[in-house]
Design a protein around this motif. Structure first.
Motif, PDB file in Angstrom:
ATOM      1  N   PRO A   1       1.883  -3.214  -0.863  1.00 39.34           N
ATOM      2  CA  PRO A   1       2.769  -3.102  -2.026  1.00 39.34           C
ATOM      3  C   PRO A   1       3.197  -1.658  -2.310  1.00 39.34           C
ATOM      4  CG  PRO A   1       0.981  -4.625  -2.499  1.00 39.34           C
ATOM      5  CD  PRO A   1       0.667  -4.002  -1.170  1.00 39.34           C
ATOM      6  N   GLU A   2       2.278  -0.705  -2.113  1.00 39.20           N
ATOM      7  CA  GLU A   2       2.630   0.700  -2.364  1.00 39.20           C
ATOM      8  C   GLU A   2       3.715   1.184  -1.409  1.00 39.20           C
ATOM      9  OE1 GLU A   2      -1.537  -0.225  -3.553  1.00 39.20           O
ATOM     10  OE2 GLU A   2      -0.387  -0.426  -1.676  1.00 39.20           O
TER      11      GLU A   2
ATOM     12  N   HIS B   1       7.080  -0.428  -2.393  1.00 37.87           N
ATOM     13  CA  HIS B   1       7.581   0.242  -3.594  1.00 37.87           C
ATOM     14  C   HIS B   1       8.148   1.624  -3.247  1.00 37.87           C
ATOM     15  CE1 HIS B   1       7.876   1.375  -7.808  1.00 37.87           C
ATOM     16  NE2 HIS B   1       7.241   2.494  -7.527  1.00 37.87           N
TER      17      HIS B   1
ATOM     18  N   GLN C   1      11.667   1.581  -1.829  1.00 31.92           N
ATOM     19  CA  GLN C   1      12.737   1.016  -2.641  1.00 31.92           C
ATOM     20  C   GLN C   1      13.879   2.000  -2.901  1.00 31.92           C
ATOM     21  OE1 GLN C   1      12.749  -2.359  -3.458  1.00 31.92           O
ATOM     22  NE2 GLN C   1      14.895  -1.840  -3.868  1.00 31.92           N
TER      23      GLN C   1
END
Length: 386
Positions: A206-207, A210, A213
């Motif tokens: 997830p990091e 993110h 992005q």
């Protein structure tokens, strides 16, 4: 640690007046340089491989374009690695993430460019060996369309997946070098459609997803016609399993005569991979060949001319150096899930720097139709202003 192969200091001037005059490059120690042994990252390989009398095609192309060769760089043993740790020659420094691996097998080439010791460097990519170090070291890197470049003078591993690739710190240098090696003009480009691989972004930590992005948002501004799609309907792990079946089998076929004749020294992880390749059942190979066919069909469907597909290059930033095998093995497996499409389908892919997770680089990758390499490189130029 220095990224250059110990005891192989060399300098060969590029042709005066070429399009790359004033630039320097290094070559992974899988590329022949006339008059110098090709070491392959293994102490026993040069003993049975004659000192080359001609430069590899890629080396000669850069020299002819005016780029000056300043050294040969450390590689994982005979390119059988993805993290950049060599038991015989050491682990090159990752200056963007000290204490972490540089990524392999083109570890030394990525390290040399990231340290500013040369402007560009040649690597090879079979299962991720340019894309992974580009991500881990915060560089531009390319895996060209499979079969596009002349691989004469490049030590093979798995010929149905092998490619020559290269690195640069900035988009302008990346484009200049790419124009020479692709033998095609490179100019700023704007794709007509963008596909975002939701399964690949979901698979990444997830990091990492993110952190990528903002780069993805810039890409959306450049290409407003975008949509989300699953890249691998069969599962990223199924594509990975297919590549991890086919590639070791081919590697064993490549190195079998040498292994059986000379019984060379290998690090355990390298020897294990060759043994697994030798023992792969026919049924597994047949399944993997069918999965390769499915992967090729899927990417042909997703990537008509003018379309680019965005994925994380790696699922996480560079792991710590010196980790034990039980820790490394699942990390390698995860990395392969985001790299397997390269060897399976052979589409061009560029890794773009610009994101960080806790200070460590991670790359965003773009894929395009086979043969659209120059458009991909041109997109990196346009993305600078998006």
């Amino acid at each position: 640690m220095t990224p250059f192969v110990p005891g192989t200091a060399l300098r060969i001037e590029g042709r005066a007046g070429g399009p790359l005059s004033g630039l320097t490059f290094a070559a992974k120690d899988l590329f022949d340089v006339a008059g110098h042994p090709t070491g392959g990252g293994n102490p026993d390989w040069p003993k049975q491989y004659p000192v080359p009398t001609r430069h590899a095609w890629a080396v000669q192309a850069l020299l002819d374009a005016g780029c000056t060769l300043v050294g040969k760089t450390i590689t994982d043993e005979v390119s059988l690695g993805i993290l950049g740790e060599n038991a015989f020659e050491g682990t090159p420094l990752n200056p963007a993430a000290p204490g972490h691996v540089p990524g392999g097998s083109s570890s030394g080439s990525a390290s040399a460019v990231a340290q500013g010791l040369c402007d560009t460097a040649l690597g090879t990519d079979t299962g991720g060996s340019v894309r992974v170090p580009a991500s881990f070291c915060g560089l531009y890197g390319i895996r060209p369309t499979h079969g596009r470049l002349d691989l004469t003078g490049m030590l093979p591993q798995a010929p149905t997946s092998d490619t020559t690739g290269w690195f640069a710190r900035d988009a302008a240098t990346f484009a200049r070098v790419s124009a020479v090696l692709l033998q095609e003009a490179v100019a700023p480009a704007r794709p007509t459609k963008l596909v975002i691989a939701t399964d690949a972004f979901g698979f990444a930590d997830p990091e990492t997803a993110h952190a990528l992005q903002p780069l993805l948002d810039r890409l959306k501004r450049l290409v407003p016609d975008w949509r989300e799609e699953v890249m691998a309907p069969q599962g990223l792990s199924a594509w990975s399993r297919a590549q991890r079946t086919l590639q070791p089998v081919e590697a064993w076929e490549t190195f079998r005569p040498w292994v059986e004749r000379d019984n060379p020294r290998f690090a355990f992880s390298v020897a294990r991979g060759l043994v697994l390749g030798a023992m792969t059942p026919l049924a597994d190979r047949e399944w993997a060949a069918l999965m390769r066919r499915e992967a090729r069909g899927r990417l042909r469907h997703l990537l008509p001319p003018g379309t680019v597909l965005a994925t994380p290059t790696t699922p996480f930033p560079a792991p710590r150096a010196g980790l034990p095998l039980p820790v490394l093995d699942p990390l390698r497996a995860a990395i392969n899930c985001l790299c397997a499409h390269g060897g399976l389908a052979g589409h061009p892919q560029v890794s773009i720097p610009g994101a960080r997770v806790n200070g460590l680089p991670v790359g965003l990758s773009l894929l395009a139709a086979r043969g659209a390499d120059a458009m991909l490189v041109g997109t990196t130029l346009s993305l600078e202003d998006a």
